[in-house]
Design an enzyme around this catalytic site. Structure first.
Site, PDB file in Angstrom:
ATOM      1  CG  ASP A 114      -1.967  -1.060   1.215  1.00  0.00           C
ATOM      2  OD1 ASP A 114      -2.396  -1.446   0.112  1.00  0.00           O
ATOM      3  OD2 ASP A 114      -2.387  -1.497   2.299  1.00  0.00           O
ATOM      4  CG  ASP A 132      -6.884  -1.480  -1.604  1.00  0.00           C
ATOM      5  OD1 ASP A 132      -7.111  -2.695  -1.761  1.00  0.00           O
ATOM      6  OD2 ASP A 132      -5.947  -1.056  -0.904  1.00  0.00           O
TER       7      ASP A 132
END
Length: 166
Positions: A114, A132
Protein backbone atom coordinates in the site's frame (compact mmCIF):
# COMPACT_ATOMS: atom_id res chain seq x y z
CA UNK A 1 -18.72 -3.56 -27.71
CA UNK A 2 -19.64 -6.88 -26.12
CA UNK A 3 -20.12 -6.60 -22.33
CA UNK A 4 -17.74 -9.52 -21.67
CA UNK A 5 -15.01 -7.84 -23.70
CA UNK A 6 -15.59 -4.55 -21.89
CA UNK A 7 -15.39 -6.31 -18.52
CA UNK A 8 -12.20 -8.07 -19.57
CA UNK A 9 -10.63 -4.82 -20.76
CA UNK A 10 -11.55 -3.11 -17.48
CA UNK A 11 -9.98 -6.00 -15.55
CA UNK A 12 -6.77 -5.82 -17.61
CA UNK A 13 -6.58 -2.03 -17.22
CA UNK A 14 -7.17 -2.21 -13.45
CA UNK A 15 -4.57 -4.97 -13.05
CA UNK A 16 -1.98 -3.15 -15.19
CA UNK A 17 -2.47 0.19 -13.46
CA UNK A 18 -2.30 -1.46 -10.05
CA UNK A 19 0.81 -3.51 -10.73
CA UNK A 20 2.59 -0.61 -12.45
CA UNK A 21 2.04 1.79 -9.56
CA UNK A 22 3.01 -0.85 -6.99
CA UNK A 23 6.24 -1.53 -8.90
CA UNK A 24 7.04 2.18 -8.73
CA UNK A 25 6.19 2.32 -5.03
CA UNK A 26 8.33 -0.73 -4.24
CA UNK A 27 11.37 0.58 -6.14
CA UNK A 28 11.29 4.20 -4.98
CA UNK A 29 13.59 4.52 -1.95
CA UNK A 30 12.06 7.84 -0.83
CA UNK A 31 8.74 6.10 -0.09
CA UNK A 32 10.36 4.14 2.72
CA UNK A 33 10.09 7.19 4.96
CA UNK A 34 7.24 8.85 3.06
CA UNK A 35 6.88 11.80 0.70
CA UNK A 36 4.33 14.58 1.13
CA UNK A 37 2.57 15.18 -2.19
CA UNK A 38 -0.26 17.44 -1.00
CA UNK A 39 -1.18 18.77 2.46
CA UNK A 40 -3.58 15.81 2.77
CA UNK A 41 -1.71 13.10 0.79
CA UNK A 42 1.54 11.29 1.47
CA UNK A 43 3.09 8.49 -0.54
CA UNK A 44 4.54 5.93 1.85
CA UNK A 45 5.35 2.26 1.34
CA UNK A 46 3.56 -0.13 3.70
CA UNK A 47 3.18 -3.91 3.41
CA UNK A 48 -0.29 -5.00 4.53
CA UNK A 49 -0.53 -8.67 5.54
CA UNK A 50 -4.24 -8.39 6.38
CA UNK A 51 -7.31 -7.49 4.38
CA UNK A 52 -8.98 -4.07 4.19
CA UNK A 53 -7.42 -1.63 6.66
CA UNK A 54 -5.09 -4.39 7.90
CA UNK A 55 -7.93 -6.38 9.48
CA UNK A 56 -7.14 -10.04 10.13
CA UNK A 57 -3.42 -9.32 9.74
CA UNK A 58 -1.51 -12.13 11.43
CA UNK A 59 -4.70 -14.11 12.13
CA UNK A 60 -5.33 -15.61 8.70
CA UNK A 61 -2.35 -17.05 6.79
CA UNK A 62 -1.48 -15.36 3.51
CA UNK A 63 -2.35 -18.49 1.54
CA UNK A 64 -5.80 -18.52 3.18
CA UNK A 65 -6.42 -15.00 1.92
CA UNK A 66 -5.30 -16.08 -1.56
CA UNK A 67 -7.70 -19.03 -1.51
CA UNK A 68 -10.60 -16.86 -0.36
CA UNK A 69 -9.84 -14.18 -2.95
CA UNK A 70 -9.52 -16.86 -5.65
CA UNK A 71 -12.99 -18.21 -4.88
CA UNK A 72 -14.43 -14.70 -4.94
CA UNK A 73 -12.75 -13.91 -8.29
CA UNK A 74 -14.11 -17.18 -9.77
CA UNK A 75 -17.62 -16.20 -8.65
CA UNK A 76 -17.16 -12.70 -10.11
CA UNK A 77 -15.99 -14.19 -13.43
CA UNK A 78 -19.16 -16.27 -13.63
CA UNK A 79 -21.18 -13.13 -12.88
CA UNK A 80 -19.23 -11.25 -15.56
CA UNK A 81 -19.93 -13.99 -18.10
CA UNK A 82 -23.66 -13.56 -17.39
CA UNK A 83 -23.57 -9.76 -16.97
CA UNK A 84 -26.86 -8.26 -18.14
CA UNK A 85 -25.35 -4.98 -19.36
CA UNK A 86 -22.11 -3.12 -19.99
CA UNK A 87 -22.19 -1.12 -16.75
CA UNK A 88 -22.34 -4.31 -14.68
CA UNK A 89 -19.59 -5.86 -16.81
CA UNK A 90 -17.32 -2.82 -16.43
CA UNK A 91 -17.91 -2.73 -12.67
CA UNK A 92 -17.15 -6.43 -12.33
CA UNK A 93 -14.04 -6.04 -14.48
CA UNK A 94 -12.72 -3.31 -12.17
CA UNK A 95 -13.30 -5.49 -9.12
CA UNK A 96 -11.74 -8.56 -10.75
CA UNK A 97 -8.66 -6.64 -11.93
CA UNK A 98 -8.08 -5.13 -8.49
CA UNK A 99 -8.59 -8.46 -6.75
CA UNK A 100 -6.17 -10.20 -9.13
CA UNK A 101 -3.58 -7.50 -8.43
CA UNK A 102 -3.83 -8.11 -4.71
CA UNK A 103 -3.71 -11.90 -5.23
CA UNK A 104 -0.49 -11.56 -7.25
CA UNK A 105 1.03 -9.48 -4.47
CA UNK A 106 0.10 -12.04 -1.81
CA UNK A 107 1.70 -14.78 -3.92
CA UNK A 108 4.91 -12.72 -4.39
CA UNK A 109 5.24 -10.94 -1.05
CA UNK A 110 2.76 -12.68 1.29
CA UNK A 111 1.37 -9.15 1.74
CA UNK A 112 -0.06 -6.31 -0.33
CA UNK A 113 1.98 -3.12 -0.91
CA UNK A 114 0.00 0.00 0.00
CA UNK A 115 1.29 3.50 -0.65
CA UNK A 116 -1.54 6.06 -0.65
CA UNK A 117 -1.80 7.78 2.74
CA UNK A 118 -4.61 10.33 2.99
CA UNK A 119 -4.77 12.34 6.18
CA UNK A 120 -6.36 15.31 7.88
CA UNK A 121 -4.09 16.80 10.48
CA UNK A 122 -2.87 13.92 12.62
CA UNK A 123 -5.72 11.57 11.57
CA UNK A 124 -4.59 9.14 8.86
CA UNK A 125 -6.92 6.98 6.79
CA UNK A 126 -5.44 3.48 6.50
CA UNK A 127 -3.01 3.27 3.56
CA UNK A 128 -4.27 1.69 0.36
CA UNK A 129 -3.33 1.14 -3.29
CA UNK A 130 -4.91 1.42 -6.74
CA UNK A 131 -6.27 -2.13 -6.60
CA UNK A 132 -8.33 -0.98 -3.63
CA UNK A 133 -9.46 2.06 -5.62
CA UNK A 134 -10.61 -0.04 -8.58
CA UNK A 135 -12.39 -2.50 -6.28
CA UNK A 136 -14.15 0.40 -4.54
CA UNK A 137 -15.11 2.04 -7.86
CA UNK A 138 -16.47 -1.23 -9.22
CA UNK A 139 -18.50 -1.85 -6.06
CA UNK A 140 -19.80 1.75 -6.14
CA UNK A 141 -20.92 1.27 -9.75
CA UNK A 142 -22.75 -1.95 -8.80
CA UNK A 143 -24.36 -0.15 -5.86
CA UNK A 144 -25.44 2.76 -8.06
CA UNK A 145 -26.74 0.35 -10.71
CA UNK A 146 -28.91 -1.40 -8.10
CA UNK A 147 -30.91 1.83 -7.71
CA UNK A 148 -31.59 2.29 -11.40
CA UNK A 149 -35.05 1.21 -12.45
CA UNK A 150 -35.43 -1.60 -14.98
CA UNK A 151 -36.67 0.84 -17.62
CA UNK A 152 -33.41 2.83 -17.30
CA UNK A 153 -31.21 -0.24 -17.85
CA UNK A 154 -30.38 -1.14 -21.45
CA UNK A 155 -32.05 -4.33 -22.60
CA UNK A 156 -34.04 -4.88 -19.39
CA UNK A 157 -37.44 -3.90 -20.77
CA UNK A 158 -37.07 -6.33 -23.68
CA UNK A 159 -36.15 -9.16 -21.31
CA UNK A 160 -39.14 -8.45 -19.11
CA UNK A 161 -41.47 -8.57 -22.09
CA UNK A 162 -39.98 -11.85 -23.27
CA UNK A 163 -40.34 -13.49 -19.85
CA UNK A 164 -44.01 -12.50 -19.76
CA UNK A 165 -44.62 -14.11 -23.11
CA UNK A 166 -45.52 -10.83 -24.79
Amino acid sequence: MNSRVLGGLCAIAALGLDQGTKALALTTPALESGVEVLPFLNLVRVLNDGVSFGMLGGFVPWWGLIALAGVIVAWLLIWLWRAPDRLTAAALGLIIGGALGNILDRVRYQAVPDFLDFHYGSYHWPSFNLADVTIFCGAALLFWDSFRSAKDKPGQSERKENTMGV
